[in-house]
Enzyme design. Structure first.
Site, PDB file in Angstrom:
ATOM      1  N   GLN A  53     -21.416 -14.472  41.529  1.00 38.25           N
ATOM      2  CA  GLN A  53     -22.262 -14.649  40.352  1.00 38.25           C
ATOM      3  C   GLN A  53     -21.603 -15.596  39.352  1.00 38.25           C
ATOM      4  O   GLN A  53     -20.426 -15.460  39.028  1.00 38.25           O
ATOM      5  CB  GLN A  53     -22.544 -13.315  39.659  1.00 38.25           C
ATOM      6  CG  GLN A  53     -23.543 -13.465  38.512  1.00 38.25           C
ATOM      7  CD  GLN A  53     -23.842 -12.164  37.794  1.00 38.25           C
ATOM      8  OE1 GLN A  53     -23.065 -11.741  36.949  1.00 38.25           O
ATOM      9  NE2 GLN A  53     -24.964 -11.525  38.126  1.00 38.25           N
ATOM     10  N   ASN A  73     -33.974  -2.615  38.573  1.00 38.86           N
ATOM     11  CA  ASN A  73     -32.630  -2.231  38.157  1.00 38.86           C
ATOM     12  C   ASN A  73     -32.711  -1.533  36.808  1.00 38.86           C
ATOM     13  O   ASN A  73     -33.461  -1.952  35.943  1.00 38.86           O
ATOM     14  CB  ASN A  73     -31.755  -3.494  38.075  1.00 38.86           C
ATOM     15  CG  ASN A  73     -30.370  -3.247  37.520  1.00 38.86           C
ATOM     16  OD1 ASN A  73     -29.929  -3.944  36.614  1.00 38.86           O
ATOM     17  ND2 ASN A  73     -29.660  -2.267  38.043  1.00 38.86           N
ATOM     18  N   GLY A  74     -31.951  -0.450  36.667  1.00 42.36           N
ATOM     19  CA  GLY A  74     -31.874   0.239  35.386  1.00 42.36           C
ATOM     20  C   GLY A  74     -32.337   1.677  35.439  1.00 42.36           C
ATOM     21  O   GLY A  74     -33.454   1.962  35.867  1.00 42.36           O
ATOM     22  N   GLU A  75     -31.436   2.598  35.031  1.00 42.10           N
ATOM     23  CA  GLU A  75     -31.726   4.033  34.898  1.00 42.10           C
ATOM     24  C   GLU A  75     -32.087   4.715  36.211  1.00 42.10           C
ATOM     25  O   GLU A  75     -32.854   5.682  36.224  1.00 42.10           O
ATOM     26  CB  GLU A  75     -32.835   4.274  33.870  1.00 42.10           C
ATOM     27  CG  GLU A  75     -32.414   4.031  32.436  1.00 42.10           C
ATOM     28  CD  GLU A  75     -31.223   4.898  31.995  1.00 42.10           C
ATOM     29  OE1 GLU A  75     -31.319   6.132  32.068  1.00 42.10           O
ATOM     30  OE2 GLU A  75     -30.199   4.315  31.584  1.00 42.10           O
ATOM     31  N   CYS A 122     -26.462 -10.533  30.964  1.00 42.85           N
ATOM     32  CA  CYS A 122     -25.329  -9.908  30.287  1.00 42.85           C
ATOM     33  C   CYS A 122     -25.638  -9.717  28.803  1.00 42.85           C
ATOM     34  O   CYS A 122     -25.991 -10.674  28.108  1.00 42.85           O
ATOM     35  CB  CYS A 122     -24.073 -10.759  30.449  1.00 42.85           C
ATOM     36  SG  CYS A 122     -22.627 -10.056  29.607  1.00 42.85           S
ATOM     37  N   ARG A 178     -24.589   1.730  37.168  1.00 46.70           N
ATOM     38  CA  ARG A 178     -23.861   2.919  36.721  1.00 46.70           C
ATOM     39  C   ARG A 178     -24.209   4.150  37.543  1.00 46.70           C
ATOM     40  O   ARG A 178     -23.367   5.036  37.730  1.00 46.70           O
ATOM     41  CB  ARG A 178     -24.145   3.164  35.238  1.00 46.70           C
ATOM     42  CG  ARG A 178     -23.596   2.074  34.322  1.00 46.70           C
ATOM     43  CD  ARG A 178     -24.026   2.294  32.877  1.00 46.70           C
ATOM     44  NE  ARG A 178     -25.477   2.345  32.776  1.00 46.70           N
ATOM     45  CZ  ARG A 178     -26.142   3.014  31.839  1.00 46.70           C
ATOM     46  NH1 ARG A 178     -25.486   3.711  30.925  1.00 46.70           N
ATOM     47  NH2 ARG A 178     -27.465   3.004  31.808  1.00 46.70           N
TER      48      ARG A 178
END
Length: 323
Positions: free
Chosen positions: A68, A199-201, A98, A224
């Protein structure tokens, strides 16, 4: 369906990529971003953040790794992307998500979502610079402070030449604050003709099911959630296939913790290795009560020898401590 491990600067380095991909359930992973400013970087800059390039751009477990890049200069990014390919990068990923203030202040990451024309120019130049068989992909958020421009940005990236998009379903301002707006992933899919990863949660199998229902996305990227539950990819794959699966226990996880610590000591100075161990352990507390016990023991510990002892004999009896 593809399940990818997200790039997370300062967290998912080559050590954690190695350990997490050993578990299984991950189709590919991405390096931390390599910052590109106004010059062609030396090969050592790529080697530092992407040492897997020396082993066929794969982790020790054989999971493919992508490189990346982050920056705002289309020409400079293109030159560095070409170099990354010469060094063995099989895919070039571009960071437009980011949220770090220091990165955004220097015109990197999510701040570029304010300039969809620049997004298009960056992807176009990188696509032109790298071999035709090397895909160029992009990771974006929904916007800087509002999702109003998300569809325009996604279209700019796709039309510029992105082979797929990963959409972190929050704005830069929202950071990592719940919820993730998965419905916007569905809207992005409606306007682009390339695959879109959600993507996310996504912390659990139930989260994945809800994400798939709301977003319509078959492909996902875990960040995460996977760091805090290393077999989340395996759990989701089993649920997708209708297979029974016994989640990884603390006992199963301990060898991975010890391997992570072994590599941290070998690759980092004694000043920094303890912090990396505590960083991952703190995230594991979300999924493992035993990690809470061990983290309490290690929280103020900076002596590598004592940490090694705690991760050895004492770590083996933690299950009894929380039973």
């Amino acid at each position: 369906m593809q399940i990818a491990l997200a790039p997370m600067e300062g967290l998912v380095d080559n050590i954690l990529r190695d350990v997490l991909t050993r578990v299984g359930g991950i189709d590919w992973c991405v390096t931390e971003f390599i910052r590109v400013c106004d010059r062609l970087l030396p090969a050592s800059s790529f080697d530092k953040l992407a040492p897997e390039l020396r082993q066929g751009a794969r982790t020790a477990a054989g999971v493919p790794m992508r490189v990346q890049l982050l920056g705002s200069d289309p020409v400079c990014l293109a030159e560095n992307a070409a170099l990354a390919c010469e060094l063995g990068a099989p895919v070039i990923d571009l960071n437009f998500g980011c949220p770090a203030k220091t990165v955004n202040k220097s015109r990197g990451g999510a701040v570029l979502l304010k300039e969809p024309e620049l997004l298009h120019a960056i992807v176009r130049e990188v696509r032109r610079a790298v071999p035709a068989n090397i895909p160029v992909t992009s990771k974006m958020r929904l916007g800087f402070d509002s999702p109003d421009g998300a569809l325009e940005c996604a279209t700019a990236l796709a039309e510029g030449g992105s082979a797929h998009l990963v959409v972190h379903a929050r704005t830069k301002v929202e950071g990592y604050k719940p919820p993730a707006h998965w419905e916007w992933v569905a809207r992005v899919q409606d306007v682009v003709k390339v695959p879109v990863f959600a993507n996310g949660e996504i912390w659990t199998v139930d989260d994945w099911r809800r994400c798939r229902e709301v977003s319509g996305a078959e492909d996902i990227m875990l960040g995460r959630g996977l760091v805090s539950r290393p077999d989340l990819g395996l759990q989701i794959a089993a649920a997708r296939d209708g297979r029974d699966y016994q989640p990884m226990s603390w006992h199963d996880l301990l060898p991975l913790l010890r391997e992570f610590w072994r590599q941290a000591q070998a690759k980092l100075s004694p000043r920094y290795a303890p912090g990396r161990m505590k960083q991952w352990l703190a995230m594991l507390t979300r999924s493992y009560p035993e990690a809470v016990v061990l983290f309490a023991e290690l929280r103020r510990e900076d002596d590598c020898a004592r940490i090694s002892r705690l991760l050895g004999v004492e770590a083996q009896v933690l299950e009894a401590c929380v039973a």
